[in-house]
Design an enzyme around this catalytic site. Structure first.
Site, PDB file in Angstrom:
ATOM      1  N   SER A  68      37.092 186.200-102.485  1.00  0.00           N
ATOM      2  CA  SER A  68      36.746 185.383-101.320  1.00  0.00           C
ATOM      3  C   SER A  68      35.989 184.104-101.656  1.00  0.00           C
ATOM      4  CB  SER A  68      35.963 186.215-100.315  1.00  0.00           C
ATOM      5  OG  SER A  68      34.822 186.795-100.913  1.00  0.00           O
ATOM      6  N   HIS A  89      41.822 187.821 -97.567  1.00  0.00           N
ATOM      7  CA  HIS A  89      42.217 186.414 -97.693  1.00  0.00           C
ATOM      8  C   HIS A  89      43.667 186.241 -98.153  1.00  0.00           C
ATOM      9  CE1 HIS A  89      38.060 185.059 -97.140  1.00  0.00           C
ATOM     10  NE2 HIS A  89      37.758 186.170 -97.779  1.00  0.00           N
ATOM     11  N   LYS A 104      40.655 186.260 -90.087  1.00  0.00           N
ATOM     12  CA  LYS A 104      40.963 185.126 -90.965  1.00  0.00           C
ATOM     13  C   LYS A 104      42.337 184.568 -90.604  1.00  0.00           C
ATOM     14  CE  LYS A 104      37.338 186.633 -93.808  1.00  0.00           C
ATOM     15  NZ  LYS A 104      36.817 187.778 -94.511  1.00  0.00           N
TER      16      LYS A 104
HETATM   17  C1  LIG Z   1      35.567 188.500 -94.489  1.00  0.00           C
HETATM   18  C2  LIG Z   1      35.723 189.652 -95.393  1.00  0.00           C
HETATM   19  C3  LIG Z   1      35.425 190.946 -94.976  1.00  0.00           C
HETATM   20  C4  LIG Z   1      34.756 191.224 -93.659  1.00  0.00           C
HETATM   21  O1  LIG Z   1      35.652 191.160 -92.613  1.00  0.00           O
HETATM   22  P1  LIG Z   1      35.077 190.958 -91.130  1.00  0.00           P
HETATM   23  O2  LIG Z   1      36.206 191.332 -90.260  1.00  0.00           O
HETATM   24  O3  LIG Z   1      34.687 189.527 -91.059  1.00  0.00           O
HETATM   25  O4  LIG Z   1      33.905 191.884 -91.008  1.00  0.00           O
HETATM   26  C5  LIG Z   1      35.707 191.995 -95.822  1.00  0.00           C
HETATM   27  N1  LIG Z   1      36.230 191.774 -97.042  1.00  0.00           N
HETATM   28  C6  LIG Z   1      36.498 190.540 -97.504  1.00  0.00           C
HETATM   29  C7  LIG Z   1      37.063 190.358 -98.871  1.00  0.00           C
HETATM   30  C8  LIG Z   1      36.231 189.439 -96.696  1.00  0.00           C
HETATM   31  O5  LIG Z   1      36.454 188.212 -97.145  1.00  0.00           O
END
Ligand SMILES: *Cc1c(COP(=O)(O)O)cnc(C)c1O
Length: 388
Positions: free
Chosen positions: A176, A204, A236
């Site tokens: 990330s 991602h 995302k």
């Molecule tokens: C953003 C993210 C999360 C968390 O997800 P949310 O739905 O925002 O709680 C978990 N793992 C990774 C790799 C992320 O980038």
């Protein structure tokens, strides 16, 4: 007195690690209003530009009209409504897995899976750069916990040989804060050889990678056997909210029975599931979004290389520029803001000490002109150039 919060807060300031929340006064998009000013923004994870898409908004409005607003109860009591169920089935088909479990957030999904699958006497192995929610899930599980060097198969192999009990090998799909890819085929082979299970959090990768947006597992054509536990998030590329876990019938049923972060929380609003069904359709069918994004990534990397910037080895919309010092990263972020460009400075503990960076993210909603504007603004900043 004994908590001494003032001292902790003051130390955060002197270390250049104090965090402030920019106040967003517009919907998410390439141009946003923040703290009273307009910026071209390169800091959201709305990679496909779906967070403010008219069809997704309409689906949420219709969903709210039909299903109301609140989920009203946990899934096991009476909060599991038809839109939740339909979305689970659509995501199972999308991921090519037997079954999917919908969760309220990615953070909770990761806590849920890891704590339901391993405990005392078991082992969790993490890539050093895994997301905080994966690390926290490992800690909460009570299993033995070990981190291998980033994407380093030799370091992993040593730890697999010492692993005890049920062993869960956990990795981000796309990392990330760095944007690089996990070496999933190698990880899957190592897991298989040591009787471990591979869990991939592709927060991602979904939407961005793979012919139909199926993420890193589609990119590498990996089966449920290769990746028994697959996590995706909906906040995302999907542009909505929530997360999902995909896997075998048996895995999902186990989570429903034993995963406390699933059982003891209210279901998300059904209208959000309606919106996600609409965004899933756009994500799968509008391949031009992925193609346009790839063009912008190539344009940015070419331009940044010409400026001599410290790019990372990333083929994804996450294009960090490594700065190192937290204070300097903040100063450059401020210089960009003065030029109307918004880029977040990411500092420890989100990234390792001494590796503060500008985390630039591109989206399908950006134009080539906006990417050029970013490059022009970077050219003006006092950036250390790489010595390569
Ligand atoms: C953003 C993210 C999360 C968390 O997800 P949310 O739905 O925002 O709680 C978990 N793992 C990774 C790799 C992320 O980038």
């Amino acid at each position: 007195m004994s908590f001494n919060l003032a001292a902790r807060l003051a130390a955060r300031h002197t270390d250049n690690l104090y965090r402030q929340r920019p106040l967003l006064q517009s919907p998410q998009g390439p141009v946003v209003q923040v703290d009273g000013k307009e910026y071209v923004a390169f800091s959201s994870n709305d990679y496909l530009g779906l967070a403010n898409h008219p069809e997704v908004i309409a689906a949420m409005q219709q969903g709210a009209a039909q299903w109301g607003v609140g989920g009203g109860a946990s899934h096991l009591v009476i909060g599991h409504s038809e839109p939740h169920h339909q979305l689970e089935q659509a995501l199972a088909e999308f991921t090519g897995r037997e079954r999917v479990l919908l969760m309220s957030s990615g953070y909770m999904a990761n806590l849920a899976v890891i704590t339901a699958l391993v405990g005392k006497g078991d082992t969790v192995l993490h890539d050093r750069l895994n997301h905080a929610s994966l690390l926290d899930g490992g800690l909460l599980s009570g299993a033995r916990f070990s981190r291998y060097l980033h994407n380093d198969m030799a370091s992993l192999s040593q730890r697999l040989q010492r692993a005890q009990g049920n062993t869960l090998l956990v990795t981000d799909g796309v990392f990330s804060m760095d944007g690089d890819l996990a070496q999933l085929p190698e990880l899957a082979a190592q897991a298989k050889a040591h009787n471990a299970w591979l869990m991939v959090d592709d927060a991602h990768g979904f939407g961005v990678l793979g012919q139909t947006g199926g993420g890193l597992v589609e990119h590498y054509a990996l089966s449920t056997e290769d990746v028994p536990v697959l996590v995706g998030t909906l906040g995302k590329s999907f542009g909505t909210s929530g997360a999902f876990i995909a896997g075998s019938e048996e895995l999902i049923e186990t989570l429903i029975q034993f995963a406390r972060p699933y059982i003891y929380t209210t279901s998300s609003p059904p209208a959000v599931a309606c919106a996600t069904l609409a965004s899933l359709h756009l994500l799968q069918t509008e391949h031009w979004r992925r193609e346009h994004l790839q063009q912008l990534i190539a344009q940015f990397r070419q331009g940044a290389q010409a400026l001599g910037l410290n790019l990372m080895d990333s083929p994804t919309p996450i294009q960090p520029i490594l700065i190192g010092d937290s204070g300097q990263a903040m100063a450059i972020s401020a210089q960009l803001r003065e030029q109307g460009v918004l880029v977040g400075a990411i500092r420890p503990p989100t990234v390792p000490v001494g590796s503060a960076r500008l985390r630039i993210t591109l989206t399908a909603a950006h134009t080539a002109e906006q990417v050029q504007q970013l490059l022009d603004a970077l050219a003006v900043c006092q950036l250390e150039v790489s010595n390569e």
